[in-house]
Scaffold this active site. Structure first.
Site, mmCIF file in Angstrom:
data_model
loop_
_atom_site.group_PDB
_atom_site.id
_atom_site.type_symbol
_atom_site.label_atom_id
_atom_site.label_comp_id
_atom_site.label_asym_id
_atom_site.label_seq_id
_atom_site.Cartn_x
_atom_site.Cartn_y
_atom_site.Cartn_z
ATOM 1 N N HIS A 106 0.816 -1.230 0.000
ATOM 2 C CA HIS A 106 0.000 0.000 0.000
ATOM 3 C C HIS A 106 0.845 1.274 0.000
ATOM 4 C CE1 HIS A 106 -3.640 -2.276 0.396
ATOM 5 N NE2 HIS A 106 -3.296 -2.775 1.571
ATOM 6 N N ASP B 14 -2.942 -10.599 -2.329
ATOM 7 C CA ASP B 14 -3.459 -10.111 -1.048
ATOM 8 C C ASP B 14 -4.950 -9.792 -1.195
ATOM 9 O OD1 ASP B 14 -2.005 -8.759 1.586
ATOM 10 O OD2 ASP B 14 -3.900 -7.780 1.073
#
Ligand code: ZN
Ligand code: ZN
Length: 386
Positions: free
Chosen positions: A129, A166
């Site tokens: 992220h 993910d």
């Protein structure tokens, strides 16, 4: 399919600790190593554990801005506050702990490129992220993106393919290469309408020269193993064939497991094995085996330890035992209880229970099939990948 598998690790990874109440728990790494040790794969002749190293600032700046590094340093000194809106708390030692996780991924790249290993796994990495000017979603520095840039700069690689499994969209990785066709990003994740970070829709395909080299597969909540494998097998093998990468990397977050407390996907542990079997074969066919794996999400410590152990067994060609070793079982139960968790299937290497809502399977599979079809049509407008 012999060849060494490097597991890159350091006890320094345990210093990436976002607080006692935070869902990202470094204990999962301890539990994974212990499970690998007790089932005997740490002593396997084809596995070796390599010590991670610290990434330097020049390396971090392959992706991040000087201003952002200074901001992380200032927050590190203070030791309080957040890098984002509340998911990623600052802590003393944050800069060096984060640089160590990045260095582990760079070490993995070095081992593969210098022929010390054919595949390498950094379970401390996968912080997908983070982006140029920001930390977010438990991630300070994006080791996946930095590793791709490092492989290009130091080893001159031309085409790198990054797969991200993910449960959360790999937004920071996508953003880094959004204009760049030399890195193909492919993310499978729970639909952004239902889960952080709220991005990763099929019409996010890249921009400029990079248009068509960003692939997103948003999946409905409760996507189960067979539906997931349908999507993975429809997308990853054709992309490897058409893009012809010289390196494959995969962020292996396992927060898609049905026991994961933060998400609502419904994968079972054997799904990660099957993904790894496919990816491993593809790497041997397409990149002379060159494959780098990163950790990522995984918030149920026992499932995470098992999933990453099963994946490593697959790379080594080792058949895992059916039952967990009794001393590992005791350790897991103790750690889980200390964290206030209920231990999940401590006795077995695989799941004992089935994921919820199996009567929804047909509807979910239909949604997945339609998403894959639409994604291929959308991407095909811009790049000849499918
Ligand atoms: Zn292999
Ligand atoms: Zn995640």
């Amino acid at each position: 399919m012999g060849g060494k598998v490097a597991l890159v690790y350091s006890d320094e990874y345990l210093k990436y600790f976002l607080g006692p109440e935070h869902p990202l728990r470094p204990q999962r790494l301890t539990l994974m190593l212990e499970l690998m040790r007790e089932i005997g794969i740490l002593e396997h002749p084809d596995l070796y554990v390599a010590e991670a190293r610290m990434a330097n600032e020049e390396e971090l700046k392959l992706v991040h801005s000087e201003e952002y590094l200074q901001r992380v340093k200032r927050l590190d000194e203070k030791g309080v506050g957040y890098l984002d809106y509340g998911d990623t708390p600052a802590f003393k030692g944050m800069f060096s702990a984060s640089a160590m996780l990045v260095g582990g991924s760079l070490k993995a790249a070095e081992l593969v490129m210098e022929g010390e290993a054919i595949h390498a796994f950094n379970p401390g990495g996968g912080l997908h992220h983070a982006a140029r000017d920001r930390g977010a979603g438990f991630c300070v520095f994006n080791d996946v993106a930095i590793t791709a840039r490092y492989l290009q700069k130091k080893y001159g690689l031309k085409r790198i393919m990054i797969v991200d499994i993910d449960c959360h969209h790999g937004d920071g990785t996508q953003e880094t290469f959004y204009h760049d066709p030399s890195v193909l990003t492919v993310s499978f994740h729970e639909d952004g309408r239902f889960l952080y970070p709220g991005t990763g829709f099929i019409d996010e395909v890249g921009e400029g020269e990079g248009k068509g080299y960003c692939v997103n597969v948003p999946l409905p909540p409760l996507t189960f193993t067979e539906a997931y494998l349908y999507a993975y097998n429809e997308v990853v093998p054709p992309l490897v064939e058409s893009y012809e990468p010289d390196m494959i990397m995969q962020q292996c977050g396992v927060d898609t497991h049905f026991r994961d407390p933060l998400t609502t996907e419904a994968l079972t542990l054997d799904c990660y094995e099957k993904i790894m079997e496919t990816l491993h074969n593809l790497a041997h066919e397409a990149t002379d085996g060159k494959l780098i794996l990163f950790g990522g999400g995984g918030y149920e410590i026992g499932c995470t330890a098992k999933a990453w152990t099963l994946m490593t067994c697959k790379l080594l060609g080792v058949k895992p035992p059916e039952y967990t070793p009794s001393s590992w079982r005791e350790l897991y139960i103790k750690m889980a209880l200390e964290l206030g968790d209920v231990p999940k299937d401590p006795d077995t290497m695989y799941d004992q229970d089935k994921p919820p809502l199996t009567h929804e399977r047909e509807r979910i599979l239909a949604v997945v099939k339609e998403t894959v079809k639409k994604m291929k049509e959308t991407v095909s407008k811009y790049a000849p990948l499918f």
